[in-house]
Design a protein around this motif. Structure first.
Motif, PDB file in Angstrom:
ATOM      1  N   LEU A 300     -33.915  24.603  85.960  1.00 35.21           N
ATOM      2  CA  LEU A 300     -33.360  25.283  84.787  1.00 35.21           C
ATOM      3  C   LEU A 300     -32.612  24.318  83.875  1.00 35.21           C
ATOM      4  O   LEU A 300     -32.889  24.245  82.669  1.00 35.21           O
ATOM      5  N   GLU A 301     -31.674  23.558  84.421  1.00 32.29           N
ATOM      6  CA  GLU A 301     -30.877  22.658  83.576  1.00 32.29           C
ATOM      7  C   GLU A 301     -31.729  21.528  82.985  1.00 32.29           C
ATOM      8  O   GLU A 301     -31.602  21.222  81.797  1.00 32.29           O
ATOM      9  N   PRO A 302     -32.593  20.862  83.777  1.00 30.41           N
ATOM     10  CA  PRO A 302     -33.453  19.837  83.158  1.00 30.41           C
ATOM     11  C   PRO A 302     -34.345  20.394  82.057  1.00 30.41           C
ATOM     12  O   PRO A 302     -34.577  19.727  81.045  1.00 30.41           O
ATOM     13  N   LEU A 303     -34.842  21.624  82.238  1.00 29.47           N
ATOM     14  CA  LEU A 303     -35.695  22.216  81.209  1.00 29.47           C
ATOM     15  C   LEU A 303     -34.890  22.551  79.962  1.00 29.47           C
ATOM     16  O   LEU A 303     -35.345  22.301  78.832  1.00 29.47           O
ATOM     17  N   ILE A 304     -33.694  23.090  80.152  1.00 25.94           N
ATOM     18  CA  ILE A 304     -32.841  23.381  78.996  1.00 25.94           C
ATOM     19  C   ILE A 304     -32.521  22.096  78.232  1.00 25.94           C
ATOM     20  O   ILE A 304     -32.551  22.059  76.995  1.00 25.94           O
ATOM     21  N   ALA A 305     -32.225  21.030  78.966  1.00 23.14           N
ATOM     22  CA  ALA A 305     -31.942  19.745  78.317  1.00 23.14           C
ATOM     23  C   ALA A 305     -33.134  19.282  77.491  1.00 23.14           C
ATOM     24  O   ALA A 305     -32.990  18.768  76.369  1.00 23.14           O
ATOM     25  N   ARG A 306     -34.342  19.477  78.016  1.00 19.80           N
ATOM     26  CA  ARG A 306     -35.552  19.079  77.308  1.00 19.80           C
ATOM     27  C   ARG A 306     -35.734  19.934  76.047  1.00 19.80           C
ATOM     28  O   ARG A 306     -36.094  19.432  74.987  1.00 19.80           O
ATOM     29  N   ILE A 307     -35.465  21.234  76.162  1.00 21.75           N
ATOM     30  CA  ILE A 307     -35.590  22.133  75.001  1.00 21.75           C
ATOM     31  C   ILE A 307     -34.540  21.787  73.952  1.00 21.75           C
ATOM     32  O   ILE A 307     -34.830  21.746  72.740  1.00 21.75           O
ATOM     33  N   GLY A 347     -21.323  39.586  75.430  1.00 21.84           N
ATOM     34  CA  GLY A 347     -20.426  40.501  76.134  1.00 21.84           C
ATOM     35  C   GLY A 347     -20.877  40.781  77.554  1.00 21.84           C
ATOM     36  O   GLY A 347     -20.071  41.185  78.397  1.00 21.84           O
ATOM     37  N   GLN A 348     -22.165  40.540  77.823  1.00 25.63           N
ATOM     38  CA  GLN A 348     -22.718  40.732  79.166  1.00 25.63           C
ATOM     39  C   GLN A 348     -22.698  39.447  79.990  1.00 25.63           C
ATOM     40  O   GLN A 348     -23.232  39.418  81.094  1.00 25.63           O
ATOM     41  N   GLY A 349     -22.109  38.393  79.437  1.00 28.86           N
ATOM     42  CA  GLY A 349     -21.966  37.146  80.185  1.00 28.86           C
ATOM     43  C   GLY A 349     -22.968  36.068  79.827  1.00 28.86           C
ATOM     44  O   GLY A 349     -22.945  34.981  80.420  1.00 28.86           O
ATOM     45  N   ALA A 350     -23.846  36.318  78.874  1.00 30.20           N
ATOM     46  CA  ALA A 350     -24.819  35.309  78.471  1.00 30.20           C
ATOM     47  C   ALA A 350     -24.124  34.199  77.676  1.00 30.20           C
ATOM     48  O   ALA A 350     -23.110  34.422  77.009  1.00 30.20           O
ATOM     49  N   VAL A 351     -24.711  32.999  77.751  1.00 27.15           N
ATOM     50  CA  VAL A 351     -24.158  31.840  77.048  1.00 27.15           C
ATOM     51  C   VAL A 351     -25.178  31.361  76.019  1.00 27.15           C
ATOM     52  O   VAL A 351     -26.350  31.150  76.341  1.00 27.15           O
ATOM     53  N   ILE A 352     -24.728  31.201  74.784  1.00 26.93           N
ATOM     54  CA  ILE A 352     -25.607  30.669  73.735  1.00 26.93           C
ATOM     55  C   ILE A 352     -25.525  29.151  73.783  1.00 26.93           C
ATOM     56  O   ILE A 352     -24.469  28.564  73.519  1.00 26.93           O
ATOM     57  N   ARG A 353     -26.624  28.507  74.128  1.00 28.44           N
ATOM     58  CA  ARG A 353     -26.638  27.053  74.277  1.00 28.44           C
ATOM     59  C   ARG A 353     -26.774  26.348  72.929  1.00 28.44           C
ATOM     60  O   ARG A 353     -26.270  25.245  72.743  1.00 28.44           O
ATOM     61  N   PHE A 354     -27.487  26.932  72.010  1.00 27.96           N
ATOM     62  CA  PHE A 354     -27.479  26.416  70.634  1.00 27.96           C
ATOM     63  C   PHE A 354     -27.914  27.538  69.697  1.00 27.96           C
ATOM     64  O   PHE A 354     -28.498  28.535  70.109  1.00 27.96           O
ATOM     65  N   GLY A 355     -27.616  27.369  68.406  1.00 30.58           N
ATOM     66  CA  GLY A 355     -27.944  28.384  67.410  1.00 30.58           C
ATOM     67  C   GLY A 355     -27.004  29.567  67.503  1.00 30.58           C
ATOM     68  O   GLY A 355     -25.797  29.416  67.646  1.00 30.58           O
ATOM     69  N   GLY A 356     -27.570  30.754  67.370  1.00 32.49           N
ATOM     70  CA  GLY A 356     -26.781  31.962  67.560  1.00 32.49           C
ATOM     71  C   GLY A 356     -26.232  32.592  66.318  1.00 32.49           C
ATOM     72  O   GLY A 356     -25.482  33.575  66.393  1.00 32.49           O
ATOM     73  N   LYS A 357     -26.575  32.061  65.144  1.00 30.20           N
ATOM     74  CA  LYS A 357     -26.037  32.662  63.928  1.00 30.20           C
ATOM     75  C   LYS A 357     -26.980  32.419  62.757  1.00 30.20           C
ATOM     76  O   LYS A 357     -27.873  31.567  62.803  1.00 30.20           O
ATOM     77  N   ALA A 358     -26.748  33.205  61.705  1.00 26.73           N
ATOM     78  CA  ALA A 358     -27.507  33.017  60.477  1.00 26.73           C
ATOM     79  C   ALA A 358     -26.978  31.790  59.749  1.00 26.73           C
ATOM     80  O   ALA A 358     -25.847  31.337  59.982  1.00 26.73           O
ATOM     81  N   THR A 359     -27.798  31.255  58.871  1.00 33.49           N
ATOM     82  CA  THR A 359     -27.338  30.123  58.068  1.00 33.49           C
ATOM     83  C   THR A 359     -26.634  30.638  56.817  1.00 33.49           C
ATOM     84  O   THR A 359     -26.707  31.821  56.482  1.00 33.49           O
TER      85      THR A 359
END
Length: 492
Positions: A300-307, A347-359
């Motif tokens: 999971l972590e190596p794949l997230i790093a690649r993404i 609110g359910q405990g998810a973490v946004i690793r990047f992005g997450g908002k409008a420009t």
């Protein structure tokens, strides 16, 4: 508003305004500004289009046209689509916000769908039956099913039109094509190619309008024999209810929450590219978007790093520019819905690793977003958002991955990334979805059936199966007996 380009309805071979003179403005999602106007159909316009489609089925110009001749018209249409692909792509991009690089290329490829069905036009055959009565010659023929209501959404509309119009025309049907009132301009322009290809007036009409004045009167019209619908499940339920009025044969190609399963032996670069294609391709505005990424916990972590590394190179911007990867969403409502869904997920405990908002730029732009989830109940894993949002959830065993993949009411697309051939066969067989891509994602072909299971709909588009769905079987009995019919009170 008068200086904006204006597009009319195409009904029975003629261009016209709607009978109630209603006109809507289409907004460019990249700017948020109106850029074109278009006529809206009323119930009276629907009646005109359907009446023309019914009439032409008995017109010798279409009724008696050979299957081979119908195929030649479709070949001509295919050539025109290929020739005008850059123009149609530009209109679709301006109207919907999809990348020009994709809309122009996809429209060019759509020509092959028309060529495929053109080739099938004179390949659908009947059968002589080995009947159990020696004094009977019995055979089947396939006839056009009749008047078709083809309803397409704003995304991938040239592709979704070809998967309906191609087999319907090859079979000898007539079609009333209803474009979405959101971004209908390329479909109204496409009608010019129908005209140029030489199809008799009434064989294809192209209209657009809202549900009350256009879609509902069309889908419940008593002279509609076949409904081919692409859209969302809620609208599909109304379509099915409406079809109870005319008993039209109905096919539904609906939405999805497609899983992409990445096993611990997968090529990480390939898997990362597959997840990016399945979530950020078309800015996430795809019915087969792989928005439920299921990843073996050990990678999971190596794949997230690649993404994350690959995501840094993603260029968000003007969809008309060749170097743009992610453009705007079609409507501002999509942006708001995604922001609300992301907030619930956090609110359910998810973490946004990047992005997450409008420009903060003009237009309906949403940043490509990666959400790391801890529970399969996380909002982003449950809701179809139609935007560039990828959600990843870890799993530990193959059985758990399959259970998670199938824990959805949808079943359109799916993906599996593994270098183990036996596992690829085993898992792809157990995933309940109409399409499974292995070590790739978002590939299409006119030869391959396209469609889903469960709440992703029923029926198939593309492939030989689709062609048969626009025909109905007639059985003909011919007595070869030398004597007249015997006892009329006993069934043979």
């Amino acid at each position: 508003m008068g200086h904006l380009p204006h597009f009319q309805l195409f009904i029975d071979g003629e261009w016209s305004e709607g009978s109630d003179a209603r006109v809507l403005t289409s907004e460019n999602p990249a700017t948020g500004q109106g850029w074109a106007t278009f006529a809206c159909a009323s119930a009276g316009d629907v009646d005109r289009a359907v009446a023309a489609a019914k009439r032409v089925l008995d017109d010798p110009a279409w009724r008696d046209m050979t299957q081979t001749a119908r195929g030649k018209l479709l070949y001509r249409l295919a050539d025109l689509v290929a020739e005008h692909a850059p123009r149609l792509g530009e209109l679709e991009t301006t109207d919907s916000g999809k990348l020009l690089a994709e809309t122009a290329a996809q429209t060019g490829y759509v020509a092959d769908y028309y060529r495929y069905f053109a080739g099938l036009a004179d390949k659908v055959e009947g059968t002589v039956l080995p009947i159990d009565k020696p004094d009977m010659h019995v055979f089947t023929t396939r006839e056009p099913i009749g008047v078709v209501a083809a309803i397409v959404p704003w995304n991938a509309q040239m592709f979704l039109t070809a998967t309906k119009l191609g087999p319907a025309l090859a079979a000898g049907c007539s079609v009333v094509l209803k474009a979405s009132e959101i971004a209908p301009v390329p479909m109204l322009e496409f009608a010019r190619l129908i005209e140029q290809a030489g199809f008799p007036p009434g064989v294809v009409s192209v209209i657009t309008g809202d549900a009350e004045n256009c879609a509902i009167p069309l889908t419940r019209h008593p002279d509609i024999d076949r409904i081919a619908f692409t859209g969302g499940p809620e609208t599909a339920r109304h379509v099915v209810r409406n079809s109870a009025e005319n008993f039209a044969v109905t096919s539904l190609e609906l939405g999805g929450k497609s899983p992409i399963v990445v096993f611990d032996d997968a090529d990480l670069d390939g898997a990362a590219n597959g997840l990016i294609a399945g979530n950020f391709g078309a800015s996430g505005q795809s019915c087969v978007a792989g928005t439920r990424g299921l990843v073996h916990r050990s990678i999971l972590e190596p794949l997230i790093a690649r993404i994350e590394e690959k995501a840094q190179a993603i260029r968000l911007g003007d969809p008309l520019q060749a170097d743009t990867h992610v453009g705007p969403l079609c409507t501002a409502a999509q942006v708001h819905r995604i922001e609300e869904t992301l907030s619930k997920a956090q609110g359910q405990g998810a973490v946004i690793r990047f992005g997450g908002k409008a420009t903060d730029r003009p237009g309906n732009y949403m940043m490509p977003t990666l959400v790391q989830c801890t529970s399969p109940e996380t909002e982003t894993l449950q809701v179809e958002m139609f935007g560039p949002v990828m959600s990843l959830l870890p799993f530990d065993t193959e059985d758990e991955a399959i259970a998670l993949a199938n824990s959805t009411p949808f079943g359109l697309g799916s993906g599996v990334f593994t270098q183990n051939l036996a596992r690829a066969h085993r898992v792809s067989k157990r995933i309940r979805a109409g399409i499974c891509w292995v070590n790739t994602y978002r590939a299409i072909s006119p030869i391959a059936p396209f469609g889903g299971f469960n709440q992703s709909g029923y029926g198939r588009e593309a492939g030989i199966e689709a062609m048969l769905d626009y025909t109905r079987t007639k059985t003909t009995w011919i007595s070869t007996a030398q004597e007249p019919m015997a006892n009329p009170f006993i069934m043979r």
